[in-house]
Design a protein around this motif. Structure first.
Motif, PDB file in Angstrom:
ATOM      1  N   VAL A  95       0.838  -1.208   0.000  1.00 43.90           N
ATOM      2  CA  VAL A  95       0.000   0.000   0.000  1.00 43.90           C
ATOM      3  C   VAL A  95       0.871   1.256   0.000  1.00 43.90           C
ATOM      4  O   VAL A  95       0.601   2.220  -0.731  1.00 43.90           O
ATOM      5  CB  VAL A  95      -0.975  -0.015   1.199  1.00 43.90           C
ATOM      6  CG1 VAL A  95      -1.659   1.327   1.385  1.00 43.90           C
ATOM      7  CG2 VAL A  95      -1.993  -1.117   1.028  1.00 43.90           C
ATOM      8  N   ALA A  99       1.093   3.967  -2.981  1.00 37.99           N
ATOM      9  CA  ALA A  99       0.827   5.388  -2.716  1.00 37.99           C
ATOM     10  C   ALA A  99       1.976   6.257  -3.214  1.00 37.99           C
ATOM     11  O   ALA A  99       1.747   7.310  -3.816  1.00 37.99           O
ATOM     12  CB  ALA A  99       0.596   5.608  -1.221  1.00 37.99           C
ATOM     13  N   TYR A 102       1.771   6.387  -6.951  1.00 35.24           N
ATOM     14  CA  TYR A 102       0.634   7.202  -7.393  1.00 35.24           C
ATOM     15  C   TYR A 102       0.907   8.690  -7.218  1.00 35.24           C
ATOM     16  O   TYR A 102       0.717   9.482  -8.140  1.00 35.24           O
ATOM     17  CB  TYR A 102      -0.634   6.805  -6.631  1.00 35.24           C
ATOM     18  CG  TYR A 102      -1.832   7.622  -7.041  1.00 35.24           C
ATOM     19  CD1 TYR A 102      -2.480   7.378  -8.244  1.00 35.24           C
ATOM     20  CD2 TYR A 102      -2.305   8.655  -6.238  1.00 35.24           C
ATOM     21  CE1 TYR A 102      -3.564   8.140  -8.634  1.00 35.24           C
ATOM     22  CE2 TYR A 102      -3.397   9.409  -6.623  1.00 35.24           C
ATOM     23  CZ  TYR A 102      -4.017   9.143  -7.824  1.00 35.24           C
ATOM     24  OH  TYR A 102      -5.080   9.909  -8.202  1.00 35.24           O
ATOM     25  N   PHE A 103       1.368   9.069  -6.020  1.00 33.70           N
ATOM     26  CA  PHE A 103       1.539  10.494  -5.735  1.00 33.70           C
ATOM     27  C   PHE A 103       2.788  11.104  -6.363  1.00 33.70           C
ATOM     28  O   PHE A 103       2.813  12.298  -6.629  1.00 33.70           O
ATOM     29  CB  PHE A 103       1.527  10.744  -4.228  1.00 33.70           C
ATOM     30  CG  PHE A 103       0.173  10.540  -3.615  1.00 33.70           C
ATOM     31  CD1 PHE A 103      -0.881  11.381  -3.922  1.00 33.70           C
ATOM     32  CD2 PHE A 103      -0.066   9.497  -2.745  1.00 33.70           C
ATOM     33  CE1 PHE A 103      -2.143  11.197  -3.379  1.00 33.70           C
ATOM     34  CE2 PHE A 103      -1.317   9.296  -2.188  1.00 33.70           C
ATOM     35  CZ  PHE A 103      -2.358  10.147  -2.511  1.00 33.70           C
TER      36      PHE A 103
END
Length: 156
Positions: A95, A99, A102-103
């Motif tokens: 996770v 993240a 993604y960011f």
């Protein structure tokens, strides 16, 4: 017979390798492997210490005993242990990594592509406006010339 099949197989293999999808995939794998080091560094160097400050750094030792007695580790372990801590740690790592990707990659790239698309649309709209404006100016010139000829400005 086998000589005729080999060139066909070879040509098919060459065509497969030269397809754009295969080349794009190879580039993506290489870039992905290089980017993995960056993501792992961010996770290990920044995210894990922050998570460790809140809780524990190593979840691998957390387990539950399914069949007693649960003693020892490795090959000398007795009983049946469920190592839910390692599953939780791997899930959290996934996770966190997702993240970070993604960011740091997906969101900025999406914003960049949206800006480029908006610029392209604006450029196309400007060209259409200029084309319409030029057409309107030419019509006005034509109308003015027709009006001049109609008002007795004919010479000759």
């Amino acid at each position: 017979m086998s000589e005729k099949q080999q060139p066909g197989v070879w040509e098919g293999f060459k065509a497969f390798l030269m397809r754009g999808n295969v080349i794009d995939l190879a580039v993506a794998v290489v870039i992905g492997a290089a980017f993995t080091n960056i993501v792992n560094s961010v996770v290990k160097g920044i995210i894990n210490p922050v998570v460790g400050a809140i809780g524990t750094k190593n979840l691998d030792n957390y387990s539950s005993c399914l069949k007693h007695p649960c003693r020892g580790t490795g090959d000398t372990a007795e009983g049946i242990r469920i190592m839910w801590g390692s599953v939780l740690g791997a899930t959290l790592s996934f996770v966190i990594t997702a993240a970070v990707v993604y960011f740091l990659m997906v969101m900025p790239m999406a914003k960049f592509l949206a800006r480029q698309a908006a610029r392209q649309r604006a450029k196309e709209n400007t060209k259409e406006v200029m084309d319409v404006t030029e057409l309107e100016v030419l019509k006005e010139i034509r109308d003015a010339l027709v009006a001049q000829r109609g008002n007795g400005h004919r010479e000759g």
